[in-house]
Design a protein around this motif. Structure first.
Motif, PDB file in Angstrom:
ATOM      1  N   THR A 615       0.845  -1.201   0.000  1.00  0.00           N
ATOM      2  CA  THR A 615       0.000   0.000   0.000  1.00  0.00           C
ATOM      3  C   THR A 615       0.878   1.248   0.000  1.00  0.00           C
ATOM      4  OG1 THR A 615      -1.720  -1.152   1.219  1.00  0.00           O
ATOM      5  CG2 THR A 615      -1.800   1.256   1.209  1.00  0.00           C
ATOM      6  N   GLU A 616       0.512   2.232  -0.917  1.00  0.00           N
ATOM      7  CA  GLU A 616       1.265   3.487  -1.013  1.00  0.00           C
ATOM      8  C   GLU A 616       0.296   4.657  -1.190  1.00  0.00           C
ATOM      9  OE1 GLU A 616       4.313   3.526  -3.892  1.00  0.00           O
ATOM     10  OE2 GLU A 616       5.152   1.567  -3.332  1.00  0.00           O
ATOM     11  N   ILE A 617       0.835   5.864  -0.920  1.00  0.00           N
ATOM     12  CA  ILE A 617       0.086   7.113  -1.127  1.00  0.00           C
ATOM     13  C   ILE A 617       0.752   7.858  -2.291  1.00  0.00           C
ATOM     14  CG2 ILE A 617      -0.690   9.284  -0.138  1.00  0.00           C
ATOM     15  CD1 ILE A 617      -1.917   6.832   1.160  1.00  0.00           C
ATOM     16  N   ILE A 618      -0.022   8.146  -3.389  1.00  0.00           N
ATOM     17  CA  ILE A 618       0.513   8.870  -4.552  1.00  0.00           C
ATOM     18  C   ILE A 618      -0.152  10.244  -4.619  1.00  0.00           C
ATOM     19  CG2 ILE A 618       0.767   8.892  -7.062  1.00  0.00           C
ATOM     20  CD1 ILE A 618       0.643   5.877  -7.026  1.00  0.00           C
ATOM     21  N   PRO A 619       0.633  11.345  -4.533  1.00  0.00           N
ATOM     22  CA  PRO A 619       0.045  12.690  -4.619  1.00  0.00           C
ATOM     23  C   PRO A 619      -0.251  13.069  -6.084  1.00  0.00           C
ATOM     24  CG  PRO A 619       2.400  12.864  -4.273  1.00  0.00           C
ATOM     25  CD  PRO A 619       2.086  11.382  -4.223  1.00  0.00           C
ATOM     26  N   VAL A 620      -1.416  13.694  -6.318  1.00  0.00           N
ATOM     27  CA  VAL A 620      -1.806  14.188  -7.648  1.00  0.00           C
ATOM     28  C   VAL A 620      -2.067  15.688  -7.544  1.00  0.00           C
ATOM     29  CG1 VAL A 620      -3.443  14.017  -9.549  1.00  0.00           C
ATOM     30  CG2 VAL A 620      -2.840  11.971  -8.241  1.00  0.00           C
ATOM     31  N   GLU A 621      -1.300  16.494  -8.336  1.00  0.00           N
ATOM     32  CA  GLU A 621      -1.457  17.946  -8.307  1.00  0.00           C
ATOM     33  C   GLU A 621      -2.610  18.349  -9.239  1.00  0.00           C
ATOM     34  OE1 GLU A 621       0.096  19.982  -6.363  1.00  0.00           O
ATOM     35  OE2 GLU A 621       1.478  18.495  -5.531  1.00  0.00           O
ATOM     36  N   LEU A 622      -3.660  18.967  -8.667  1.00  0.00           N
ATOM     37  CA  LEU A 622      -4.834  19.397  -9.432  1.00  0.00           C
ATOM     38  C   LEU A 622      -4.929  20.922  -9.434  1.00  0.00           C
ATOM     39  CD1 LEU A 622      -7.497  16.889  -8.085  1.00  0.00           C
ATOM     40  CD2 LEU A 622      -6.209  16.707 -10.203  1.00  0.00           C
ATOM     41  N   LEU A 623      -5.399  21.485 -10.585  1.00  0.00           N
ATOM     42  CA  LEU A 623      -5.713  22.908 -10.664  1.00  0.00           C
ATOM     43  C   LEU A 623      -7.221  23.013 -10.853  1.00  0.00           C
ATOM     44  CD1 LEU A 623      -4.495  25.782 -10.744  1.00  0.00           C
ATOM     45  CD2 LEU A 623      -4.610  25.637 -13.236  1.00  0.00           C
ATOM     46  N   LEU A 624      -7.894  23.617  -9.873  1.00  0.00           N
ATOM     47  CA  LEU A 624      -9.359  23.672  -9.865  1.00  0.00           C
ATOM     48  C   LEU A 624      -9.835  25.112 -10.078  1.00  0.00           C
ATOM     49  CD1 LEU A 624      -9.939  21.329  -6.811  1.00  0.00           C
ATOM     50  CD2 LEU A 624      -9.815  20.699  -9.207  1.00  0.00           C
ATOM     51  N   ALA A 625     -10.995  25.230 -10.700  1.00  0.00           N
ATOM     52  CA  ALA A 625     -11.592  26.542 -10.952  1.00  0.00           C
ATOM     53  C   ALA A 625     -13.083  26.450 -10.648  1.00  0.00           C
ATOM     54  CB  ALA A 625     -11.370  26.953 -12.402  1.00  0.00           C
ATOM     55  N   PRO A 626     -13.735  27.617 -10.481  1.00  0.00           N
ATOM     56  CA  PRO A 626     -15.166  27.579 -10.148  1.00  0.00           C
ATOM     57  C   PRO A 626     -15.992  26.778 -11.147  1.00  0.00           C
ATOM     58  CG  PRO A 626     -14.309  29.787  -9.833  1.00  0.00           C
ATOM     59  CD  PRO A 626     -13.205  28.996 -10.442  1.00  0.00           C
ATOM     60  N   GLU A 627     -15.628  26.845 -12.420  1.00  0.00           N
ATOM     61  CA  GLU A 627     -16.408  26.119 -13.419  1.00  0.00           C
ATOM     62  C   GLU A 627     -15.769  24.791 -13.796  1.00  0.00           C
ATOM     63  OE1 GLU A 627     -13.394  28.582 -15.466  1.00  0.00           O
ATOM     64  OE2 GLU A 627     -14.850  28.910 -13.871  1.00  0.00           O
ATOM     65  N   LYS A 628     -14.687  24.416 -13.130  1.00  0.00           N
ATOM     66  CA  LYS A 628     -14.005  23.178 -13.488  1.00  0.00           C
ATOM     67  C   LYS A 628     -13.536  22.456 -12.232  1.00  0.00           C
ATOM     68  CE  LYS A 628     -12.414  20.217 -16.442  1.00  0.00           C
ATOM     69  NZ  LYS A 628     -13.318  19.414 -17.257  1.00  0.00           N
ATOM     70  N   ASN A 629     -14.233  21.317 -11.898  1.00  0.00           N
ATOM     71  CA  ASN A 629     -13.825  20.472 -10.783  1.00  0.00           C
ATOM     72  C   ASN A 629     -12.782  19.468 -11.273  1.00  0.00           C
ATOM     73  OD1 ASN A 629     -15.703  21.662  -8.955  1.00  0.00           O
ATOM     74  ND2 ASN A 629     -17.330  20.472  -9.936  1.00  0.00           N
ATOM     75  N   GLY A 630     -12.268  18.687 -10.331  1.00  0.00           N
ATOM     76  CA  GLY A 630     -11.266  17.696 -10.680  1.00  0.00           C
ATOM     77  C   GLY A 630     -11.783  16.285 -10.470  1.00  0.00           C
ATOM     78  N   SER A 631     -11.124  15.343 -11.119  1.00  0.00           N
ATOM     79  CA  SER A 631     -11.439  13.931 -10.920  1.00  0.00           C
ATOM     80  C   SER A 631     -10.159  13.122 -11.099  1.00  0.00           C
ATOM     81  CB  SER A 631     -12.514  13.462 -11.903  1.00  0.00           C
ATOM     82  OG  SER A 631     -12.010  13.482 -13.215  1.00  0.00           O
ATOM     83  N   VAL A 632     -10.074  12.001 -10.318  1.00  0.00           N
ATOM     84  CA  VAL A 632      -8.904  11.125 -10.379  1.00  0.00           C
ATOM     85  C   VAL A 632      -9.402   9.698 -10.551  1.00  0.00           C
ATOM     86  CG1 VAL A 632      -6.835  10.312  -9.196  1.00  0.00           C
ATOM     87  CG2 VAL A 632      -7.586  12.681  -8.899  1.00  0.00           C
ATOM     88  N   GLN A 633      -8.878   9.028 -11.582  1.00  0.00           N
ATOM     89  CA  GLN A 633      -9.287   7.656 -11.863  1.00  0.00           C
ATOM     90  C   GLN A 633      -8.078   6.731 -11.702  1.00  0.00           C
ATOM     91  OE1 GLN A 633     -11.183   7.215 -15.626  1.00  0.00           O
ATOM     92  NE2 GLN A 633     -12.164   5.282 -15.085  1.00  0.00           N
ATOM     93  N   ILE A 634      -8.286   5.613 -10.939  1.00  0.00           N
ATOM     94  CA  ILE A 634      -7.204   4.673 -10.630  1.00  0.00           C
ATOM     95  C   ILE A 634      -7.388   3.419 -11.474  1.00  0.00           C
ATOM     96  CG2 ILE A 634      -5.976   3.462  -8.799  1.00  0.00           C
ATOM     97  CD1 ILE A 634      -6.123   6.491  -8.444  1.00  0.00           C
ATOM     98  N   TYR A 635      -6.303   3.045 -12.158  1.00  0.00           N
ATOM     99  CA  TYR A 635      -6.267   1.796 -12.911  1.00  0.00           C
ATOM    100  C   TYR A 635      -5.243   0.863 -12.256  1.00  0.00           C
ATOM    101  CZ  TYR A 635      -8.823   4.083 -16.694  1.00  0.00           C
ATOM    102  OH  TYR A 635      -9.766   4.735 -17.441  1.00  0.00           O
ATOM    103  N   ARG A 636      -5.633  -0.396 -12.003  1.00  0.00           N
ATOM    104  CA  ARG A 636      -4.701  -1.394 -11.466  1.00  0.00           C
ATOM    105  C   ARG A 636      -4.672  -2.579 -12.420  1.00  0.00           C
ATOM    106  NH1 ARG A 636      -6.004  -3.228  -5.573  1.00  0.00           N
ATOM    107  NH2 ARG A 636      -7.716  -4.279  -6.649  1.00  0.00           N
ATOM    108  N   ASP A 637      -3.481  -2.836 -12.881  1.00  0.00           N
ATOM    109  CA  ASP A 637      -3.267  -3.918 -13.854  1.00  0.00           C
ATOM    110  C   ASP A 637      -4.214  -3.773 -15.050  1.00  0.00           C
ATOM    111  OD1 ASP A 637      -1.288  -4.962 -12.263  1.00  0.00           O
ATOM    112  OD2 ASP A 637      -2.684  -6.251 -11.141  1.00  0.00           O
ATOM    113  N   GLY A 638      -4.400  -2.489 -15.498  1.00  0.00           N
ATOM    114  CA  GLY A 638      -5.174  -2.219 -16.700  1.00  0.00           C
ATOM    115  C   GLY A 638      -6.663  -2.094 -16.485  1.00  0.00           C
ATOM    116  N   LYS A 639      -7.157  -2.311 -15.248  1.00  0.00           N
ATOM    117  CA  LYS A 639      -8.586  -2.233 -14.971  1.00  0.00           C
ATOM    118  C   LYS A 639      -8.872  -1.061 -14.052  1.00  0.00           C
ATOM    119  CE  LYS A 639      -9.463  -7.197 -15.469  1.00  0.00           C
ATOM    120  NZ  LYS A 639      -9.990  -8.407 -14.814  1.00  0.00           N
TER     121      LYS A 639
END
Length: 745
Positions: A615-639
């Motif tokens: 188990t690890e923690i990976i930081p993701v740098e996001l730039l957010l704006a009032p009209e633009k939220n962020g999303s993060v999708q995790i793939y493990r072994d291609g899924k």
């Protein structure tokens, strides 16, 4: 005029025609978004109040006509010294161009055109409007074949002075009716006579009357007969020839009585039962030339009168001369009278003889017009006449310089020998001075040349690039400014600037401001306005946008190029680090992790990819704006295994939820059995021993299910005896990691 917005509504596009009185332009009606034709009064008539009044009145009268074969008049107005009429724009050609191109026309086509003209005239005549200038130039043929008659009422606005100045009648004299040529009032039948000539020309490709001058043509309308149409073109049916013959009678009373009557005849003349009808026979015209009685003169005092000879008067004189002299008796006084008369006769003879010594002979003045001045002087001197030393010298159209165009005593006049004759000799043609047109727009130059009476077909224009003269302005002219020239023969040459030669504008976006400005200057352009604007996608200090010259478009050197430069992220943007926990499928086994995220900088951007076994923690740098939220999708072994949403409002308020993740599966370990069961203890012992052998250091790779090992000492001892060491160091580390991640076993 080109490009000028007349009355703030009609944008002049191009010149499409012109005549003696006006110029015609194609324009766009900005208000109604349609093309119109605008007739603009020539400048030389703008101060003729009487002409302007009639021009406007007649144009307004014509505007009352509404007929499919009449060009509609939309507007009449004035702007400064520009008087104009706005009318319907017809896409097509005028009838004169069609006749020149392919006359003689087919009979059915010519009759169809004439019928539509008749229909238009009938409508106008019912509205008390006489055209007075029916000719092919005023007949427009649309692309759909529709015939349109134009210039209704304009001819009425032309005064006699205007006709002489503009020469417009010269172009129309071939279509004059006899009454028009006489200068008397013209009516509806005059229009029908002109229409007959138009039909004649369509079917024969020639005019019925031609002459060396307008006057000679007008006289032929009055006195001479024309060649009948079928003599020129035998393919014309007799019924159609009859229409022409009747419409062109010199006596108006013998013509059609109305346009409606003529139109009806045209509509039926091609029917099978009429094509070969009898030729029309007309009675002798009273207006034809007759033999007049001879003219003699009688003198009374200082005046001489011309009277026709009277045969009866001659007879009376004869009778008087035949008096009977035989009844007279000679008497003595008669002898005395005779002697006296004889003496007087001798005396008279002596006087006459003496007088003849001093009497000057009579001579006949010879014709010297059209002779050169030298030849004329010689001819007059040979005839015994004296040429006045003061010769009148003026420019005379139609006469070469140095040629006599008039003489004070007309040809054939009887004068005394030695009489003085004054000559009028044609002088040089007065030349025009070339106006300055360099630096002016083409339409302004054309107006100046028009004042000098330079015809459009003697103006040659060429275009070339120029770095110092703006596009559309004249660079050079020939003849030069102030130079005298003959507008009737000189070809005026104008060179028009196309502006600086264009260059291809490169793509300046994503260049730094200094790089972009240097590039603009290297192309010969100037840096215009430089604006700053925030951007999520373009780095601060780099170009976001360029205008007016877009990438790869031709740009004109010397013009400005404007830039928009990025000022960086908008002030409301938030940078947020989202810590993503990831774990392998099983603790200790390798799994490939791939992160894909979206934020204000773009969608589906590739994040970090790595291979993990714990188990690890990976930081993701996001730039957010009032009209633009962020999303993060995790793939493990291609899924795809998880998608997290990061909302701008949560990031701003610090309320982003902590992500949860399912802990990895624990490694497989032997399951301990009840201590009272020997077999179970033995299996545990054997398994522990096998695992111990595999590891070499006594540690096991698996974990047993959670059991109460403190109550089962036998099983535990068996495991220890087999070097399995049940709970070793590896087990402890795994528990610590699970605890640190916030999960429970």
């Amino acid at each position: 005029m080109i490009g000028h917005e007349l009355a703030g509504r009609y944008k002049i596009i191009e010149r499409i025609g012109g005549g003696g009185m006006a110029l015609v332009y194609k324009a766009q009606d900005i208000l109604l978004n349609r093309n119109v034709a605008i007739k603009v009064l020539r400048q030389q008539f703008v101060h003729d109040e009487e002409f302007i009044r009639r021009f406007r009145r007649e144009a307004q009268s014509a505007a009352s006509l509404s007929h499919p074969n009449v060009v509609s008049i939309y507007d009449v107005g004035q702007e400064d010294e520009i008087h104009y009429i706005v009318m319907e724009y017809i896409e097509g050609n005028n009838l004169n161009e069609i006749i020149k191109e392919r006359a003689p026309l087919q009979v059915d086509e010519a009759v169809r055109i004439a019928t539509q003209i008749c229909d238009a005239l009938d409508h106008a005549h019912h509205n008390q409007i006489i055209h007075r200038d029916i000719k092919p130039h005023n007949i427009l043929i649309g692309r759909n074949g529709r015939v349109k008659v134009t210039d209704f009422g304009i001819a009425r606005a032309v005064t006699s002075t205007t006709i002489t100045q503009t020469g417009s009648v010269i172009g129309s004299v071939h279509y004059f009716s006899p009454e028009h040529a006489k200068g008397v009032a013209t009516g509806e039948k005059s229009d029908l006579y002109s229409l007959g000539i138009v039909l004649y020309q369509m079917l024969t490709a020639r005019l019925p009357f031609l002459g060396e001058s307008p006057i000679s043509v007008a006289l032929k309308h009055l006195q001479e007969e024309f060649d009948e149409p079928r003599e020129v073109n035998p393919l014309i049916p007799q019924s159609v020839e009859n229409v022409i013959l009747k419409s062109m009678r010199k006596n108006p009373q013998e013509r059609y009585q109305s346009a409606e009557e003529m139109m009806h005849d045209l509509e039926t003349c091609l029917l099978p039962n009429r094509r070969n009808e009898q030729k029309l026979d007309f009675e002798e015209d009273e207006d034809q030339t007759r033999v007049m009685p001879a003219i003699k003169t009688m003198q009374s005092g200082d005046h001489t009168y011309a009277t026709p000879e009277d045969p009866e008067e001659d007879d009376q004189e004869e009778e008087i001369a035949k008096g009977d002299g035989s009844k007279k008796k000679w008497k003595k006084p008669a002898l005395i009278v005779g002697l006296v008369l004889l003496f007087l006769g001798i005396l008279a003879g002596v006087v006459i003889y003496v007088n003849n010594l001093f009497v000057v002979d009579d001579v006949t003045v010879p014709k010297v017009v059209n002779m050169t001045e030298e030849v004329a002087i010689s001819t007059l001197e040979e005839a015994g006449l004296v040429v006045d030393g003061e010769v009148i010298r003026n420019y005379k159209q139609g006469f070469n310089e140095g040629t006599v165009y008039d003489q004070s005593r007309k040809e054939g006049t009887i004068v005394k020998e030695g009489s003085v004759i004054q000559l009028s000799v044609a002088g040089p043609k007065p030349l025009s001075k070339m106006p300055k047109v360099v630096g002016k727009k083409l339409d302004e130059a054309l107006q100046l040349l028009e004042v000098q009476k330079v015809d459009d077909n003697r103006i040659n224009t060429t275009e070339e690039h120029n770095d110092s003269v703006p596009a559309g302005e004249i660079i050079s002219q020939s003849p030069d400014e102030g130079e005298e020239f003959d507008p009737d023969i000189t070809v005026v040459k104008l060179v028009i600037s196309k502006g600086k030669e264009s260059v291809t504008m490169p793509d300046l976006t994503n260049m730094s401001r200094s790089e972009a400005e240097s590039k603009i200057k290297s192309l010969g352009l100037e840096v215009g306005s430089v604006e700053e604007a925030p951007s999520f996608t373009v780095e601060k200090g780099k170009v976001i946008k360029q205008w007016p010259w877009n990438p790869n478009s031709p740009a004109t050197p010397g013009t400005e190029q404007n830039l928009t430069v990025s000022s960086g992220y908008p002030p409301e943007a938030i940078k947020y680090t989202f810590k993503v926990p990831v774990a392998p499928i099983r603790e200790g086994e390798k799994s490939k992790i791939r992160i894909v995220y979206s934020d204000a900088l773009g969608d589906n951007r590739e994040g970090e990819s790595r291979t993990i076994s714990t188990t690890e923690i990976i930081p993701v740098e996001l730039l957010l704006a009032p009209e633009k939220n962020g999303s993060v999708q995790i793939y493990r072994d291609g899924k795809s295994i998880e998608t997290y949403s990061v909302f701008y409002s949560d990031a701003k308020n610090g309320t982003v939820p902590v992500p949860e993740i399912e802990p990895p599966q624990l490694p497989d370990v032997p399951v301990t059995t009840d201590p009272s069961t020997e077999t179970g203890g033995e299996e545990g012992h054997n398994e522990g021993q096998e695992q111990g052998e595999d590891q070499g250091d006594g540690q096991t790779e698996g974990q047993s299910e959670e059991n109460d090992h403190s109550d089962d000492s036998a099983s535990s001892n068996q495991g220890n005896n087999g070097n399995g060491k049940g709970k070793g160091k590896h087990w402890k580390e795994l528990e610590d990691k699970i605890e640190a991640a916030g999960w429970s076993r």
